[in-house]
Design a protein around this motif. Structure first.
Motif, PDB file in Angstrom:
ATOM      1  N   GLU A   1     -14.298 -36.535 -33.172  1.00  0.00           N
ATOM      2  CA  GLU A   1     -15.592 -36.107 -32.738  1.00  0.00           C
ATOM      3  C   GLU A   1     -15.816 -35.990 -31.407  1.00  0.00           C
ATOM      4  O   GLU A   1     -17.097 -35.671 -30.974  1.00  0.00           O
ATOM      5  CB  GLU A   1     -16.494 -36.804 -33.664  1.00  0.00           C
TER       6      GLU A   1
ATOM      7  N   ILE B   1     -13.544 -29.960 -36.269  1.00  0.00           N
ATOM      8  CA  ILE B   1     -13.412 -31.292 -36.244  1.00  0.00           C
ATOM      9  C   ILE B   1     -12.729 -31.956 -37.542  1.00  0.00           C
ATOM     10  O   ILE B   1     -13.086 -31.529 -38.737  1.00  0.00           O
ATOM     11  CB  ILE B   1     -14.964 -31.853 -36.061  1.00  0.00           C
TER      12      ILE B   1
ATOM     13  N   ASP C   1     -18.085 -39.701 -41.860  1.00  0.00           N
ATOM     14  CA  ASP C   1     -19.366 -39.704 -41.433  1.00  0.00           C
ATOM     15  C   ASP C   1     -20.161 -39.773 -42.470  1.00  0.00           C
ATOM     16  O   ASP C   1     -21.589 -40.264 -42.614  1.00  0.00           O
ATOM     17  CB  ASP C   1     -19.734 -38.557 -40.432  1.00  0.00           C
TER      18      ASP C   1
END
Ligand code: FAD
Length: 567
Positions: A342, A361, A369
């Protein structure tokens, strides 16, 4: 004044404009320029590309302690959202490009080489490049560049899905050259059909424009072409008026699948009213010189052939070959785009960053996340969420990663609550007992190859700005790692991770109507959104020069119509 505009000195320009508008009262502010660093101390940053990501990085890089080498086969930046307008002459090609040397910051030491990179050697920190400018000595010239930091922002290729005949017979709409070629071909088709002794059937074939791919680019091109034909060309070629046909072929069930349902429905209805033939469930399997073969997915896979005069292929993006080689080198051979963490650092090598369309990503990190968001909700709700609460959590996730929403929409699941309920086999539950393990199982159903951020200019330019800010403060943070910028909590990096902020998206539908989908599920369709589109795209131009050119092209088109000469 003209020198300030030429040199792209935005502060001076603002001051001069303010002076001009207010008739005096000159005000200015000073900007301290850091003293020049000794050359030997400078770290070498190599940037590959001059597109959205690379340009936004270069525009925001302010630290003079770097020596930057930009390598790209294009010595200009192109404002891609206006490429469909170039195909029909609504704006001119030169109005949407800016030489990159005008964009670079004066106080940063930048060198530009017009060349393409063909190999990255991450182990020895070298990139191998080939000049795209022919020299008279030995044709194409190769050279090697060393780096301390490498920024890969080379965008993507057109994805043909290996469909036979596409590369040879279809136009693409990716570069400025492509748009110019399409413009010439459209006009050539009209001229060819207008020649004497061309049979009626042949005229029909020549004037059949097929667009493959019902995404935003294909739809916008179809709409622009329809406007060009109806507002300008039919007036000039009255004899072949009834023979023109535009067909939009889409393999999925709907066009503009990534947009809100209201927009999809409006676009399909509008195209039908306008006479654009929208064929959904139609997958192109082969393209020959004069015919397109499609597999009709709704009709049990029946194969049909469609005669055409010009075909434009716009079905998505693929990986550039030298990026594929690089991915194999660093253990990412099974992926479709360069995986980063990230902080945009490429996984599997050091000091290499990737951003924009060529990067993604890493999904594992995204999952963590998402799980973290649920854990937070779990704490607040002591283990049980109502479906409504669950949907709120999902809103948070979808705002951060819009592609999650797209995936769920494609699967006809409008929020992860449905997905989770499906995983539990219980559709009637009003509230959900939050179990992180169960959640992980549900999320593991999400395609591990999907790109969590959309391949858009918006993402690329936000990533470029983010990375430039990190680079501006890199040294300061290295000297003072416990300083206020340190990212506490997870403690493994000194900068905050990249967070995408979705600002909404447009879909121009022709006839001065645009659909706009803004954050918070706010949808607006019609003439007012078209004016919003004009203002956003005028304001987003990289320089005052291109802004002035684009606005004057729009004005010229309003007054005189589009130019239909085939130059
Ligand atoms: P690019 O902008 O494609 O730049 C890649 C750069 O790398 C180029 O300068 C290229 O010359 C260079 N390069 C290529 N190969 C090499 C090499 N071997 N070595 C060195 N350099 C290399 N997005 C939106 O958000 N809104 C829109 O309305 C929109 N409309 C679009 C319309 C069209 C017709 C197209 C094609 C795209 C549109 N996009 C839009 C998507 C957007 O343009 C891309 O997502 C964006 O350009 C990605 O930025 P990038 O910097 O990753 O790549």
């Amino acid at each position: 004044l003209s020198r300030a505009f030429r040199d792209n000195q935005s502060h001076l320009k603002l001051v001069l404009l303010c002076t001009a508008v207010s008739g005096g009262g000159l005000w200015a502010y000073g900007e301290s320029v850091a003293p020049e660093e000794a050359v030997s101390e400078k770290k070498k940053v190599v940037v590959l590309g001059t597109g959205w990501a690379a340009t936004s990085f270069m525009k925001n890089l302010k630290n003079p302690k770097y020596e930057v080498q930009v390598v790209s086969p294009r010595n200009y930046f192109a404002f891609t959202p206006l490429l469909p307008s170039v195909t029909c002459g609504t704006v001119e090609a030169r109005s949407i490009v800016e030489p990159v040397r005008n964009i670079f910051k004066k106080k940063v030491d930048v060198q530009f080489s017009e060349a393409e990179c063909f190999k990255i050697d991450a182990e020895n920190r070298k990139v191998y490049c080939r000049s795209s400018v022919n020299n008279n000595l030995n044709g194409k010239e190769e050279f090697v560049v060393d780096y301390d930091y490498l920024i890969v922002a080379v965008g993507a290729n057109v994805n043909t899905f290996n469909t036979p005949g596409v590369t040879e017979n279809c136009h693409f709409l990716k570069e400025v050259e492509d748009a110019k070629k399409i413009r010439r071909t459209v006009i050539d088709c009209f001229e060819r059909a207008n020649l004497p002794d061309v049979s009626e059937d042949e005229k029909k074939r020549i004037l059949h424009f097929a667009i493959v791919g019902g995404g935003p680019t294909g739809v916008e091109f179809a709409a622009s072409l329809h406007d060009f034909v109806n507002e300008d060309l039919l007036r000039l070629y009255p004899g072949i008026k009834d023979l023109v046909k535009i067909t939009l072929l889409e393999a999925g069930d709907h066009i503009l699948g990534m947009f809100d349902k209201r927009i999809t429905t409006f676009a399909e209805d509008k195209f039908r009213r306008d006479g654009i033939d929208v064929k959904t469930g139609s997958m192109v399997v082969k393209v020959s010189e004069k015919e397109i073969s499609t597999k009709e997915l709704k009709n049990g896979g029946e194969i049909k052939t469609i005669p055409y005069g010009m075909a434009v292929w716009s079905t998505g993006i693929g990986t550039r070959p030298f990026i594929k080689d690089f991915m194999a080198q660093i253990g990412q051979a099974s992926r479709r785009a360069l995986a980063t963490d990230e902080w945009l650092r490429v996984e599997g090598c050091s000091n290499v960053y990737a951003l924009g369309d060529c990067a993604t990503i890493n999904q594992r990190k995204v999952m963590e996340d998402i799980v973290a968001i649920f854990k937070k909700a779990d704490k607040e709700s002591s283990g049980t969420l109502t479906v409504k609460q669950f949907q709120e959590v999902m809103k948070d996730i979808c705002e951060r990663y819009p592609q999650v929403e797209l995936y769920l929409k494609n699967k006809q699941m409008h929020n992860i609550a449905d997905l989770l309920k499906e995983a539990k086999g219980d559709d009637k539950k009003e509230s959900i007992e939050l179990n992180i393990e169960e959640l992980k199982t549900a999320l593991s159903k999400v395609d591990s190859q999907m790109k969590f951020l959309p391949a858009t200019a918006q993402v690329a330019s936000q990533q470029g700005t983010y990375l430039a800010k990190c680079f501006n403060r890199m040294e300061e943070c290295e000297k003072n790692p416990e300083g206020p910028l340190r990212f506490r909590g997870e403690g493994h990096h000194r900068f905050k991770p990249f967070r995408y902020k979705h600002l909404g998206q447009f879909a121009p539908l022709g006839g001065e109507q645009t659909a706009a989908q803004l954050p918070g599920d706010w949808v607006s369709i019609g003439h007012s959104s078209q004016w919003l589109w004009y203002s956003v795209y005028a304001s987003k131009q990289v320089s005052w020069r291109t802004r002035a050119l684009v606005v004057s092209d729009w004005t010229r088109r309003f007054i005189f119509g589009r130019d239909s000469s085939s130059i």
